[in-house]
Design an enzyme around this catalytic site. Structure first.
Site, PDB file in Angstrom:
ATOM      1  N   GLY A 119      23.039  15.917  33.425  1.00  0.00           N
ATOM      2  CA  GLY A 119      23.716  16.506  32.266  1.00  0.00           C
ATOM      3  C   GLY A 119      25.209  16.250  32.331  1.00  0.00           C
ATOM      4  N   ARG A 155      18.012  21.604  42.689  1.00  0.00           N
ATOM      5  CA  ARG A 155      18.414  22.876  43.307  1.00  0.00           C
ATOM      6  C   ARG A 155      17.225  23.838  43.467  1.00  0.00           C
ATOM      7  NH1 ARG A 155      23.626  21.642  44.025  1.00  0.00           N
ATOM      8  NH2 ARG A 155      24.661  20.670  42.275  1.00  0.00           N
ATOM      9  N   ASP A 163      25.593  27.087  39.685  1.00  0.00           N
ATOM     10  CA  ASP A 163      24.562  26.236  40.308  1.00  0.00           C
ATOM     11  C   ASP A 163      23.954  26.865  41.562  1.00  0.00           C
ATOM     12  OD1 ASP A 163      24.839  24.282  38.362  1.00  0.00           O
ATOM     13  OD2 ASP A 163      26.394  23.217  39.468  1.00  0.00           O
ATOM     14  N   SER A 165      31.069  26.418  29.639  1.00  0.00           N
ATOM     15  CA  SER A 165      30.572  25.117  30.090  1.00  0.00           C
ATOM     16  C   SER A 165      31.714  24.144  30.368  1.00  0.00           C
ATOM     17  CB  SER A 165      29.646  24.509  29.038  1.00  0.00           C
ATOM     18  OG  SER A 165      29.378  23.163  29.381  1.00  0.00           O
ATOM     19  N   ARG A 224      17.237  18.739  27.314  1.00  0.00           N
ATOM     20  CA  ARG A 224      18.411  19.624  27.353  1.00  0.00           C
ATOM     21  C   ARG A 224      19.270  19.494  26.089  1.00  0.00           C
ATOM     22  NH1 ARG A 224      21.065  19.065  33.162  1.00  0.00           N
ATOM     23  NH2 ARG A 224      22.192  20.896  32.432  1.00  0.00           N
ATOM     24  N   ARG A 254      16.095  27.680  35.158  1.00  0.00           N
ATOM     25  CA  ARG A 254      16.164  28.050  36.584  1.00  0.00           C
ATOM     26  C   ARG A 254      15.717  29.484  36.846  1.00  0.00           C
ATOM     27  NH1 ARG A 254      21.503  24.512  38.437  1.00  0.00           N
ATOM     28  NH2 ARG A 254      20.259  22.638  38.864  1.00  0.00           N
ATOM     29  N   GLN A 278      31.170  21.170  31.228  1.00  0.00           N
ATOM     30  CA  GLN A 278      30.764  19.873  30.674  1.00  0.00           C
ATOM     31  C   GLN A 278      31.251  19.736  29.238  1.00  0.00           C
ATOM     32  OE1 GLN A 278      26.538  19.621  31.288  1.00  0.00           O
ATOM     33  NE2 GLN A 278      26.745  19.527  33.514  1.00  0.00           N
ATOM     34  N   LYS A 298      29.749  16.578  43.677  1.00  0.00           N
ATOM     35  CA  LYS A 298      29.119  15.849  42.568  1.00  0.00           C
ATOM     36  C   LYS A 298      30.025  15.839  41.330  1.00  0.00           C
ATOM     37  CE  LYS A 298      25.042  17.452  40.915  1.00  0.00           C
ATOM     38  NZ  LYS A 298      25.126  17.705  39.463  1.00  0.00           N
ATOM     39  N   SER A 299      30.584  16.983  40.996  1.00  0.00           N
ATOM     40  CA  SER A 299      31.431  17.065  39.792  1.00  0.00           C
ATOM     41  C   SER A 299      32.629  16.124  39.906  1.00  0.00           C
ATOM     42  CB  SER A 299      31.946  18.496  39.611  1.00  0.00           C
ATOM     43  OG  SER A 299      30.883  19.364  39.332  1.00  0.00           O
TER      44      SER A 299
END
Ligand code: S3P
Length: 448
Positions: free
Chosen positions: A101, A403, A327, A174, A129, A358, A176, A28-29
Site C-alpha cells: 500500500g 504482520r 502496524d 494516514s 484496499r 487486522r 500514505q 520499510k517506510s
C-alpha cells in the site's frame, strides 16, 4: 497463498529462553521514500541499509519503469540516478506494487502531476484496499483515475498536464495519503498545504527537507499544517536507513513472553511518530530498556533491551496513540494475551483496511488458540490469561499479511502448544530474515 508462489506453512514451537542480539532490517517506510525521492532528483542518491524486502524491491522496479536508474550495489547499498521533479517517463508496462500500500500510494502521488499515464496493480490483498483516499485528493491537482468499483486496483492514473497546487485536510490518519499529496505537490507551482488532525509518521516531511525542498510544519489548534513550496530542485543525498521499529517489535515482544529471555535489538529508530508500541509495553509493565540513546541523522535512535516479563498487566491503550503504533497492534494483541487482565484498544478502525482486516485476522487466530477477544468497528479487547497460560495449538490464516504471520509466530514461542500459520510467505515483504534471525535467538520455527 503467498504473493509470489506457493503457500509456506510455518509452525512456531514453544521454546526455551531467547537470548542474543537481533539485527533487524532497515525501515520499510524510509526505504520506499529513499528510492522515490532519489528518483525525483537529478544526479546520484546513494542509500545504505535499504530494506531488501519484496515491498521495497517492487518500488525499486517501479522507479526504473518511470525512468530512474536504480542499481543494487550489494550489502544493502543502492544507488539511484533520478530524473528530477516532473521528469518521470511514461512506463510501457503495468506497475505491479505487489503487497505494498505504501509503494502504490506514494508512487501514484509522485507521478500524479507528471503529464504521463500509468496503470497500477498488486496482489490479491492490495487489489482489495481502498485507493480513493489517494485519488480523491489527487483529483484536486487535476489528476484523473479510472479503477475498479469502490476505487480498487487495477487502476489507471492520468497525470495532470497543468497541475494546480492543493490545500487538503486529510480525513483519515494516514501518512500514505499525506505523503501522496506532498509528492504530487512537488510538481505543482505554488504552495501545497496538507493538514492532519492527528500526527502520523513524518518521514516524508523530514526527507523532503533533507533533499532541499522548502517545507515547514506548524502545530496549530486544528492539527499539523504542512506547507510545501512546489517545483523545487531536489538535491541528491546519501541516505542511511535506520533499522525498523516495526520489525524490532517482533523480537522484543517474543522476548517479553518467552520465559528466561534477554534480547538486545540494536540501532532502532525511535521517531516519536513511530514509537507508540514501546510506550504501551512500558505502561503494561514490560521489562524494556532503552540503552545508548542517541541522535542519528536527526532521528532518535536507541538499543532496545527486552527481558521476559511475567508481571505485565492489561491496559487501556489511548486512542490518540494509535497512529504512532498502527502496524504494531497485531503483535501487541499477542503480548496482551500473556498479560494479566484486559487490554482495550480504541481508535483503530484503520486496522480494518491494512494488508488484511487486522482486527478480524488476529481475533480469529487468538480465539482459535484459546484467547478471548471482543471487537467492534473501531475497537477491540484481548482478555489476558497471564504468563505461561496461553494454550496455543491452532493454525491461523495469515491473509497475505506479513504482520499477522509474524505475530502468530511470536505467540507460538510463549504458548503451551505450537502455533502455526497457513502461509508465512508474506513475511518476506518486510522482514525477509525473520526465520533465521529468530532461530539464532533460540526460536523454533519449522516449515511444515
Ligand atoms: C506507512 C503508513 C501507514 C503504515 C504503513 C506504512 C508509510 O499506513 O500502516 O505500514 O510508510 O507511510 P497508513 O498511511 O495507511 O496509515
Amino acid at each position: 497463498m503467498s504473493s509470489h508462489g506457493a503457500p509456506i506453512p510455518i509452525m512456531s514451537h514453544p521454546c526455551g529462553p531467547l537470548k542474543g542480539e537481533a539485527h533487524v532490517p532497515g525501515d520499510k517506510s524510509i526505504s520506499h521514500r529513499a528510492l522515490i525521492l532519489g528518483a525525483l532528483c537529478v544526479g546520484e542518491t546513494s542509500i545504505s541499509g535499504l530494506l531488501e524486502g519484496q515491498d521495497v524491491l517492487d518500488t525499486a522496479k517501479a522507479m526504473r519503469a518511470f525512468g530512474a536508474e536504480v542499481t543494487d550495489l550489494g550489502g544493502g547499498r543502492w544507488s539511484v540516478h533520478g530524473v528530477g521533479v516532473g521528469g518521470f517517463m511514461e512506463p510501457d508496462q503495468i506497475i505491479d506494487c505487489g503487497n505494498s500500500g505504501t509503494g502504490v500510494r506514494l508512487i501514484m502521488g509522485a507521478m500524479a502531476t507528471c503529464p504521463i499515464v500509468a496503470t497500477f496493480t498488486g496482489d490479491a490483498s492490495l487489489n482489495k484496499r481502498p485507493m480513493a483516499r489517494v485519488t480523491d485528493p489527487l483529483a484536486g491537482f487535476g489528476t484523473q483515475a479510472v479503477g475498479r468499483s469502490e476505487g480498487r486496483l487495477p487502476m489507471t492514473i492520468i497525470g495532470a498536464k497543468e497541475p494546480v497546487p492543493l490545500h487538503y485536510e486529510v480525513p483519515v490518519p494516514s501518512a500514505q495519503v499525506k505523503s501522496a499529496v506532498l509528492l504530487a505537490g512537488l510538481n505543482a507551482p505554488g504552495e501545497t498545504v496538507v493538514t492532519e488532525k492527528e500526527a502520523t509518521r513524518d518521514h516524508t516531511e523530514r526527507m523532503l527537507a533533507g533533499f532541499g525542498a522548502q517545507i515547514r510544519t506548524e502545530v496549530t489548534d486544528i492539527g499539523r499544517v504542512i506547507t510545501l513550496q512546489g517545483q523545487p530542485e531536489l538535491i541528491p543525498q546519501h541516505i542511511e536507513v535506520p533499522r525498523d521499529p516495526s520489525s524490532a517489535a517482533f523480537p522484543v515482544c517474543a522476548a517479553l513472553i518467552t520465559p528466561g529471555s534477554d534480547v538486545l535489538v540494536p540501532n532502532i529508530g525511535l521517531n516519536p511518530t513511530r514509537a507508540g508500541l514501546y510506550t504501551t509495553l512500558q505502561d503494561m509493565g514490560a521489562d524494556l530498556g532503552f540503552e545508548n540513546m542517541r541522535e542519528e541523522g536527526g532521528e532518535p535512535v536507541a538499543d532496545l533491551r527486552a527481558r521476559y516479563s511475567p508481571d505485565m498487566h492489561g491496559i487501556e491503550v489511548p486512542a490518540e496513540r494509535a497512529a504512532s503504533m498502527i502496524d504494531e497492534y497485531p503483535v501487541l494483541s499477542v503480548v496482551a494475551a500473556f498479560a494479566t487482565g484486559k487490554t482495550h484498544m480504541t481508535g483503530v478502525k484503520e486496522l480494518r483496511v491494512k494488508e488484511s482486516d487486522r482486527i478480524a485476522a488476529m481475533a480469529d487466530g487468538l480465539r482459535a488458540n484459546g484467547v478471548t477477544v471482543e471487537d467492534g468497528p473501531d475497537w477491540w479487547s484481548v482478555v489476558g490469561l497471564g504468563p505461561d497460560n496461553v494454550p496455543g495449538g491452532a493454525t491461523c490464516a495469515s491473509h497475505l499479511d506479513h504482520r499477522i504471520a509474524m505475530a502468530f509466530m511470536v505467540m507460538g514461542m510463549g504458548a503451551k502448544a505450537p502455533v502455526s500459520v497457513d502461509d508465512g510467505g508474506p513475511i518476506a515483504t518486510s522482514f525477509p530474515i525473520f526465520e533465521s534471525l529468530m532461530g539464532s535467538l533460540g526460536a523454533r520455527l519449522e516449515r511444515t
